[in-house]
Design a protein around this motif. Structure first.
Motif, PDB file in Angstrom:
ATOM      1  N   VAL A  12       2.598   2.452   8.674  1.00  0.00           N
ATOM      2  CA  VAL A  12       2.307   1.322   9.547  1.00  0.00           C
ATOM      3  C   VAL A  12       3.588   0.928  10.280  1.00  0.00           C
ATOM      4  CG1 VAL A  12       2.740  -0.365   7.715  1.00  0.00           C
ATOM      5  CG2 VAL A  12       1.223  -0.967   9.621  1.00  0.00           C
ATOM      6  N   GLN A  13       3.427   0.395  11.465  1.00  0.00           N
ATOM      7  CA  GLN A  13       4.581  -0.052  12.244  1.00  0.00           C
ATOM      8  C   GLN A  13       5.077  -1.398  11.726  1.00  0.00           C
ATOM      9  OE1 GLN A  13       3.399  -0.066  16.377  1.00  0.00           O
ATOM     10  NE2 GLN A  13       3.892   2.101  16.609  1.00  0.00           N
ATOM     11  N   PRO A  14       6.342  -1.699  11.924  1.00  0.00           N
ATOM     12  CA  PRO A  14       6.856  -3.028  11.547  1.00  0.00           C
ATOM     13  C   PRO A  14       6.010  -4.129  12.175  1.00  0.00           C
ATOM     14  CG  PRO A  14       8.663  -1.577  12.107  1.00  0.00           C
ATOM     15  CD  PRO A  14       7.407  -0.830  12.455  1.00  0.00           C
ATOM     16  N   GLY A  15       5.727  -5.145  11.372  1.00  0.00           N
ATOM     17  CA  GLY A  15       4.868  -6.223  11.836  1.00  0.00           C
ATOM     18  C   GLY A  15       3.396  -6.011  11.535  1.00  0.00           C
ATOM     19  N   ARG A  85       2.897  -8.723   8.078  1.00  0.00           N
ATOM     20  CA  ARG A  85       4.242  -8.750   8.671  1.00  0.00           C
ATOM     21  C   ARG A  85       5.163  -7.786   7.917  1.00  0.00           C
ATOM     22  NH1 ARG A  85       3.617 -14.195   7.896  1.00  0.00           N
ATOM     23  NH2 ARG A  85       5.675 -14.456   6.961  1.00  0.00           N
ATOM     24  N   LEU A  86       4.714  -6.568   7.775  1.00  0.00           N
ATOM     25  CA  LEU A  86       5.473  -5.578   7.021  1.00  0.00           C
ATOM     26  C   LEU A  86       6.789  -5.235   7.712  1.00  0.00           C
ATOM     27  CD1 LEU A  86       2.494  -3.399   5.883  1.00  0.00           C
ATOM     28  CD2 LEU A  86       4.192  -4.399   4.347  1.00  0.00           C
ATOM     29  N   GLY A 124      -0.720   3.351 -12.905  1.00  0.00           N
ATOM     30  CA  GLY A 124      -1.349   4.425 -12.172  1.00  0.00           C
ATOM     31  C   GLY A 124      -0.308   5.287 -11.483  1.00  0.00           C
ATOM     32  N   GLN A 125      -0.769   6.103 -10.549  1.00  0.00           N
ATOM     33  CA  GLN A 125       0.123   7.012  -9.822  1.00  0.00           C
ATOM     34  C   GLN A 125       0.778   6.354  -8.630  1.00  0.00           C
ATOM     35  OE1 GLN A 125       0.845  10.209 -10.933  1.00  0.00           O
ATOM     36  NE2 GLN A 125      -0.257   9.358 -12.694  1.00  0.00           N
ATOM     37  N   GLY A 126       0.277   5.208  -8.239  1.00  0.00           N
ATOM     38  CA  GLY A 126       0.858   4.486  -7.118  1.00  0.00           C
ATOM     39  C   GLY A 126       0.300   4.934  -5.782  1.00  0.00           C
ATOM     40  N   THR A 127       0.583   4.145  -4.753  1.00  0.00           N
ATOM     41  CA  THR A 127       0.186   4.480  -3.389  1.00  0.00           C
ATOM     42  C   THR A 127       1.381   4.254  -2.475  1.00  0.00           C
ATOM     43  OG1 THR A 127      -1.480   4.098  -1.664  1.00  0.00           O
ATOM     44  CG2 THR A 127      -0.779   2.171  -2.937  1.00  0.00           C
ATOM     45  N   GLN A 128       1.639   5.216  -1.602  1.00  0.00           N
ATOM     46  CA  GLN A 128       2.836   5.180  -0.746  1.00  0.00           C
ATOM     47  C   GLN A 128       2.592   4.284   0.462  1.00  0.00           C
ATOM     48  OE1 GLN A 128       6.030   6.871  -0.956  1.00  0.00           O
ATOM     49  NE2 GLN A 128       6.468   5.447   0.725  1.00  0.00           N
ATOM     50  N   VAL A 129       3.526   3.393   0.694  1.00  0.00           N
ATOM     51  CA  VAL A 129       3.529   2.555   1.892  1.00  0.00           C
ATOM     52  C   VAL A 129       4.800   2.866   2.667  1.00  0.00           C
ATOM     53  CG1 VAL A 129       3.685   0.193   2.774  1.00  0.00           C
ATOM     54  CG2 VAL A 129       2.151   0.712   0.859  1.00  0.00           C
ATOM     55  N   THR A 130       4.638   3.242   3.934  1.00  0.00           N
ATOM     56  CA  THR A 130       5.770   3.550   4.789  1.00  0.00           C
ATOM     57  C   THR A 130       5.693   2.676   6.030  1.00  0.00           C
ATOM     58  OG1 THR A 130       5.834   5.828   4.015  1.00  0.00           O
ATOM     59  CG2 THR A 130       7.001   5.331   6.058  1.00  0.00           C
ATOM     60  N   VAL A 131       6.744   1.904   6.259  1.00  0.00           N
ATOM     61  CA  VAL A 131       6.810   1.029   7.427  1.00  0.00           C
ATOM     62  C   VAL A 131       7.872   1.591   8.357  1.00  0.00           C
ATOM     63  CG1 VAL A 131       7.086  -1.325   8.264  1.00  0.00           C
ATOM     64  CG2 VAL A 131       6.185  -0.915   5.957  1.00  0.00           C
ATOM     65  N   SER A 132       7.414   2.093   9.485  1.00  0.00           N
ATOM     66  CA  SER A 132       8.333   2.772  10.390  1.00  0.00           C
ATOM     67  C   SER A 132       7.803   2.710  11.810  1.00  0.00           C
ATOM     68  CB  SER A 132       8.507   4.228   9.967  1.00  0.00           C
ATOM     69  OG  SER A 132       9.285   4.933  10.908  1.00  0.00           O
ATOM     70  N   ALA A 133       8.756   2.590  12.742  1.00  0.00           N
ATOM     71  CA  ALA A 133       8.365   2.614  14.148  1.00  0.00           C
ATOM     72  C   ALA A 133       8.176   4.042  14.630  1.00  0.00           C
ATOM     73  CB  ALA A 133       9.427   1.900  14.983  1.00  0.00           C
TER      74      ALA A 133
END
Length: 133
Positions: A12-15, A85-86, A124-133
């Protein structure tokens, strides 16, 4: 197998916003308070939010307060983390885990350090969150 299954991560993009879900597998969610954690590359796992069995008590880490919202639906055996607002600093693998209610109440009272991974289980195994433009 007793564990959580996390989902909802992505890029997801910042914000932007994401909603994570955490499904309890093999046990009844309403027996426990629940915590959300995250771990970024090269960093220790850190707690971000917690919720009591009946949703009556909630806590947030300062770094996510006013941006993240935790909730749970015991009928669906699921806990959620709405992230708004990531920021790039939110990039991490996100996990949820269960904690006994008495320990969670001690966290709220300040007599036990909050989000000590030693007190939590059913990871659990987790879920990846990536915040990047």
């Amino acid at each position: 197998q007793l564990q959580f299954v996390e989902s909802g991560g992505g890029v997801v993009q910042p914000g932007g916003s994401l909603r994570l879900s955490c499904l309890a597998s093999g046990f009844s969610l309403d027996l426990y308070a629940i915590g959300w954690f995250r771990q970024a590359p090269g960093k220790e796992r850190e707690g971000v939010s917690g919720i009591s069995k009946n949703s009556g008590s909630i806590q947030y880490a300062d770094i996510v307060k006013d941006r993240f919202v935790i909730s749970r639906d015991n009928a669906k055996n699921t806990v959620y983390l709405q992230m708004n607002r990531l920021e790039p600093e939110d990039t991490a693998v996100y996990y949820c885990a269960a904690v006994p209610s008495d320990v969670f109440q001690k966290e709220l009272a300040g007599t036990v350090p909050p989000w000590d991974p030693e007190n939590y289980y059913y990871w659990g195994q987790g879920t990846q969150v990536t915040v990047s433009a």
